[in-house]
Design an enzyme around this catalytic site. Structure first.
Site, PDB file in Angstrom:
ATOM      1  N   CYS A   1      42.387  42.672  37.061  1.00 18.12           N
ATOM      2  CA  CYS A   1      43.422  42.233  38.007  1.00 18.12           C
ATOM      3  C   CYS A   1      43.734  40.759  37.790  1.00 18.12           C
ATOM      4  CB  CYS A   1      42.934  42.518  39.424  1.00 18.12           C
ATOM      5  SG  CYS A   1      43.747  41.578  40.707  1.00 18.12           S
TER       6      CYS A   1
ATOM      7  N   CYS B   1      43.693  38.392  40.742  1.00 13.80           N
ATOM      8  CA  CYS B   1      42.315  38.196  41.213  1.00 13.80           C
ATOM      9  C   CYS B   1      41.635  37.083  40.424  1.00 13.80           C
ATOM     10  CB  CYS B   1      41.481  39.463  41.044  1.00 13.80           C
ATOM     11  SG  CYS B   1      42.081  40.856  41.978  1.00 13.80           S
TER      12      CYS B   1
END
Lengths: 305, 106
Positions: B31, B34
């Site tokens: 991600c 993230c």
């Protein structure tokens, strides 16, 4: 006093930072959310030259960041309240109220994904509604999902989701897709994708999590429901120029108007990347804009400051 | 790095039975947002040391915890107080906004 303050840390801002810092300018990049920008959402970038096998948006931006930092660019995580043109110098006002003085500004604040603004969208954000297939696709393994939109992003993400989901509906309000041909061909030949043309989303439904989407046929007005656990929204972008409205010249859609040197209507203020009026919005073009903006900012300083 | 690596085995001790509030960063290696939000979480962990515990939970390694808390989007930041979810923030947000949310709970 900074030589350059760059607003935004996506491909345009990071490249502008690299060029400015490498050119010996005292350079700061302010990024409100995450360095890397919209491309972080992309699982694979296969049209950035130099990476014949493709590269993830995350890895590409990690490299951009490292390269800019190598040349000594400063960074912070601050939002921008506004900018003030004081002639020879400019002030950048951070959201915490601090004023930073600089000789030039490069606005590279990019654009944000549009929302559908339909009932259920806000309520179920993070509970089945997503704007990042790469981030959230794995939570929908073996489940049916819908993608809304008909552009490059919508198809790229639908194709990515097809590897995980049991089925991917593509809901598009028109009969034709806007996406480039190569993507259309890939999408049409993927048997997990089902196109729902001439339909718009009326409501996203669920209890705790999304369990369906209510769509309307734009030609007949007929309503129907698709049972899906997730809905991924790719319905265009809006430039992040709200804080500049009264200062810098924008076009009717809110994009910044610049000349070939990336200069705005205010001397010493430049713009680069998705935020400006441009026929193509890619990592490559954003990076090129950033390089031009930084180089022209340097010439501006040599001439005027 | 002052952030804790959270797993099924230390979740109860470190999060649910913590004496001070806990900020949990639900993330996964693939991600992008993230990974790029991680420096902000690190800064918060340093600035709030002693007042707030900060931990990271990899949703790939610990899917059961992710499911238990209904995580369907990452990054998600959850603030736990006395073992309960006091607040949650979905997606990457400005640091200032995160601090505002934290201050309300602390």
């Amino acid at each position: 006093m900074y030589d350059v303050i760059i607003i935004g840390g996506g491909p345009a801002g990071l490249t502008a930072g690299l060029y400015a810092a490498r050119g010996g300018l005292k350079t700061l990049i302010c990024e409100e959310k995450v360095f890397g920008g919209q491309i972080l959402m992309s699982y694979e970038v296969d049209n950035y030259p130099g990476f014949p096998k493709g590269i993830s948006g995350m890895d590409l931006m990690d490299n951009f960041m490292k390269q800019a930092e190598k040349f000594g660019v400063e960074t912070n995580y601050e939002g921008i309240k506004g900018i003030e043109d004081k002639g020879k110098t400019k002030d950048v006002i951070l959201s915490n109220g601090t004023k930073l003085n600089t000789k030039t500004i490069i606005v590279a604040a990019g654009a944000s994904a549009n929302k559908l603004n339909c009932p259920g969208e806000k309520k179920f954000t993070g509970k089945g509604v997503s704007y990042c297939a790469t981030c959230d696709g794995a939570f929908f393994r073996g489940k049916p999902v819908a993608v809304v939109g008909g552009g490059d992003s919508a198809l790229e993400e639908a194709l990515y989701l097809a590897n995980l989901a049991s089925k991917v509906y593509i809901i598009h309000r028109r009969e034709q897709l806007r996406a480039v041909k190569v993507l259309q061909e890939r999408a049409f030949s993927n048997n997990k994708l089902e196109f729902v043309f001439n339909h718009v989303v009326k409501e996203i439904q669920g209890d705790k999590f999304v369990n369906g989407v209510l769509v309307e046929n734009v030609k007949t007005g007929e309503l129907s429901r698709l049972d899906v656990d997730g809905i991924f929204i790719y319905v265009g972008i809006t430039p992040n120029t709200k804080f500049l409205e009264d200062i810098i010249e924008l076009n009717e859609d809110g994009y910044i108007i610049v000349n070939e040197n990336m200069e705005t209507n205010i001397p010493g203020i430049f713009a680069a990347g998705d935020i400006r009026v441009t026929p193509l919005r890619q990592v490559l073009t954003a990076a090129a804009d950033g390089a031009i903006a930084a180089s022209c900012a340097q010439k501006y300083i040599e001439r005027n400051c | 790095m002052v952030e804790l690596h959270l797993t099924q085995s230390n979740w109860e001790d470190e999060v649910l039975n913590s004496d001070i509030p806990v900020l949990v960063d639900f993330w996964a290696p693939w991600c992008g947002p993230c990974r790029m939000v991680a420096p902000v979480v690190s800064e918060i962990a340093e600035e709030y040391q002693g007042k707030l515990k900060v931990g990271k939970l990899n949703t790939d390694e610990e899917p059961e915890i992710a499911v238990r808390y209904g995580i369907m989007s990452i990054p998600t930041l959850m603030i736990f107080k006395n073992g309960e979810v006091a607040d949650q923030i979905i997606g990457a947000v400005p640091k200032e906004y995160l601090i505002e949310k934290l201050e309300q709970v602390l």
